[in-house]
Design an enzyme around this catalytic site. Structure first.
Site, short mmCIF file in Angstrom:
data_model
loop_
_atom_site.label_atom_id
_atom_site.label_comp_id
_atom_site.label_asym_id
_atom_site.label_seq_id
_atom_site.Cartn_x
_atom_site.Cartn_y
_atom_site.Cartn_z
N GLU A 183 -68.71 32.87 -92.81
CA GLU A 183 -69.15 33.66 -91.63
C GLU A 183 -70.55 33.93 -91.42
O GLU A 183 -71.37 33.78 -90.63
CB GLU A 183 -68.28 35.12 -91.29
CG GLU A 183 -67.02 34.60 -90.91
CD GLU A 183 -66.85 34.09 -89.59
OE1 GLU A 183 -67.65 33.74 -89.01
OE2 GLU A 183 -65.48 33.36 -89.60
N CYS A 227 -61.89 23.57 -75.28
CA CYS A 227 -62.54 24.48 -74.07
C CYS A 227 -64.04 24.46 -74.46
O CYS A 227 -64.61 25.52 -74.77
CB CYS A 227 -61.78 25.92 -74.31
SG CYS A 227 -62.26 26.69 -72.89
N CYS A 286 -59.11 20.18 -69.91
CA CYS A 286 -58.15 21.28 -69.72
C CYS A 286 -56.66 20.60 -69.66
O CYS A 286 -55.96 21.27 -70.02
CB CYS A 286 -58.31 21.70 -68.32
SG CYS A 286 -59.69 22.81 -68.20
N CYS A 307 -55.00 20.96 -73.04
CA CYS A 307 -55.14 22.52 -73.44
C CYS A 307 -53.87 23.25 -73.37
O CYS A 307 -53.35 23.24 -72.50
CB CYS A 307 -56.05 23.16 -72.70
SG CYS A 307 -56.27 24.99 -73.17
N CYS A 347 -54.18 29.67 -67.51
CA CYS A 347 -55.71 29.59 -67.31
C CYS A 347 -56.24 29.93 -65.85
O CYS A 347 -56.25 29.02 -65.19
CB CYS A 347 -56.15 28.52 -67.97
SG CYS A 347 -58.04 28.57 -67.99
S1 SF4 Z 1 -57.24 25.26 -69.44
FE1 SF4 Z 1 -58.65 27.15 -69.56
S2 SF4 Z 1 -58.90 27.74 -71.94
FE2 SF4 Z 1 -57.94 25.52 -71.57
S3 SF4 Z 1 -59.68 24.12 -71.85
FE3 SF4 Z 1 -59.56 24.43 -69.62
S4 SF4 Z 1 -60.75 26.30 -69.22
FE4 SF4 Z 1 -60.63 26.18 -71.21
#
Ligand code: SF4
Length: 331
Positions: free
Chosen positions: A40, A186, A193, A196, A202
């Site tokens: 970190e 993201c 998206c 995701c 989202c």
């Molecule tokens: S759906 Fe939302 S969290 Fe997922 S990549 Fe797209 S903007 Fe990011």
């Protein structure tokens, strides 16, 4: 926000977690807090690709925090050379010695905050990932994902939203799942998206404007500063000194020279090395000197890598050596 969104993210993480040398795979016993802490500190302002080989060298040389605490400042600063932000290295040394003296890392976020150089994020990351505490580490990746999932225009709103969403008892894995999602899916630009696991929940994706979250703060232009560096050569060696222990690049090997200023010096330099620090850009003007200045040592050019020069002075030495070649090349 549905709890199932967190579950889906954790499920996704179990099958896609990045393999990193400071990280335990999902479900495996927790990582040694020393490795969490070291990674970190190294990762602050520095990329995973740059940190990975340097981390491996560090832990091979100093496998425990006790071993690191016993090393000299010069050894650690030389090993840190090139990673930049040298205040981190000095805090690393102070923290290693404080932990070795008390016998082990404290386990609570509040106590971790008392250690040298540990800000709220690092303390929360060690507590969550190293000790399994219900802490909420918010780095830039986590901040971006949470801001988008909740469509938060201000970064200040992120910690509260993150705390409300964070699943109890799985803080370390959830943090790392969000970090991975932010790094791979993201992304700041062109988030994927459709790949995701959070897409169904989202809000930014539903608005079809993920990239506007969180709102960007306009960057201030960095001021310019100037410095002189004395360039003395003898045979196949260059004269180096050690900078004073406090201040920028404190304790690091360097070319000698006066303090940096806001004014450009009226000098005819042998070469100029430019380097961007966090708060300013520096032009370092190399001035040839026949006699060495200050307390220092003749560093053989073939062994420059062992001197532990920070990037600014490594560039300056390279620029000086290149400039010395120019007349001969032109001849
Ligand atoms: S759906 Fe939302 S969290 Fe997922 S990549 Fe797209 S903007 Fe990011």
């Amino acid at each position: 926000m549905h709890a199932s969104a967190a579950e889906r993210l954790l499920h996704h993480y179990r099958s896609t977690a990045r393999t990193l040398p400071w990280r335990a795979p999902p479900g495996a016993p927790r990582t040694d807090p020393y490795r969490v802490w070291l990674s970190e500190v190294m990762l602050q302002q520095t990329t995973v690709a740059t940190v990975t080989p340097r981390f491996l060298r560090f832990v091979e040389r100093w496998p425990t925090i006790e071993a690191l605490a016993e090393a000299s400042d010069e050894e650690i600063l030389a090993e840190w050379a090139g990673l930049g932000y040298y205040a981190r290295a000095r805090n690393l040394i102070a923290c290693a010695r404080a932990v070795a003296e008390r016998g082990s890392f404290p386990t609570s976020e509040a106590e971790l905050r008392q250690l040298p150089g540990l800000g709220p994020y690092t303390a929360a990351a060690i507590a969550a990932i190293g000790f399994g505490k219900d802490s909420v580490p918010v780095d830039t990746n986590v901040e971006r994902v949470v801001a988008r999932v909740f469509a938060l225009s201000s970064k200040q709103q992120v910690p509260v939203a993150a705390k409300g969403w964070w699943p109890k008892g799985q803080s370390g894995d959830f943090a790392q799942a969000l970090m991975d999602l932010g790094a791979t899916i993201c992304r700041p630009k062109a988030p994927r998206c459709n790949d995701c696991p959070l897409q169904a929940d989202c809000r930014a994706a539903a608005l079809n404007t993920p990239e506007v979250f969180p709102a960007r703060v306009a960057k201030k232009e960095r001021p310019h500063r100037f410095g002189l560096a004395w360039w003395s050569r003898r045979g196949d060696a260059v004269w180096l000194v050690r900078r004073p222990p406090r201040g920028l690049l404190g304790g690091m090997a360097a070319l000698p020279g006066p303090e940096w200023t806001a004014e450009r010096h009226a000098a005819n330099p042998l070469a100029v090395a430019r380097h961007g620090f966090t708060h300013f850009t520096l032009d370092l003007l190399l001035i040839a000197r026949s006699e060495p200045v200050g307390e220092g040592w003749w560093q053989p050019i073939p062994e420059l890598a062992e001197a532990g020069l920070p990037t600014l002075y490594r560039r300056a030495v390279e620029a000086g050596l290149a400039a010395e070649q120019e007349p001969r090349l032109a001849a």
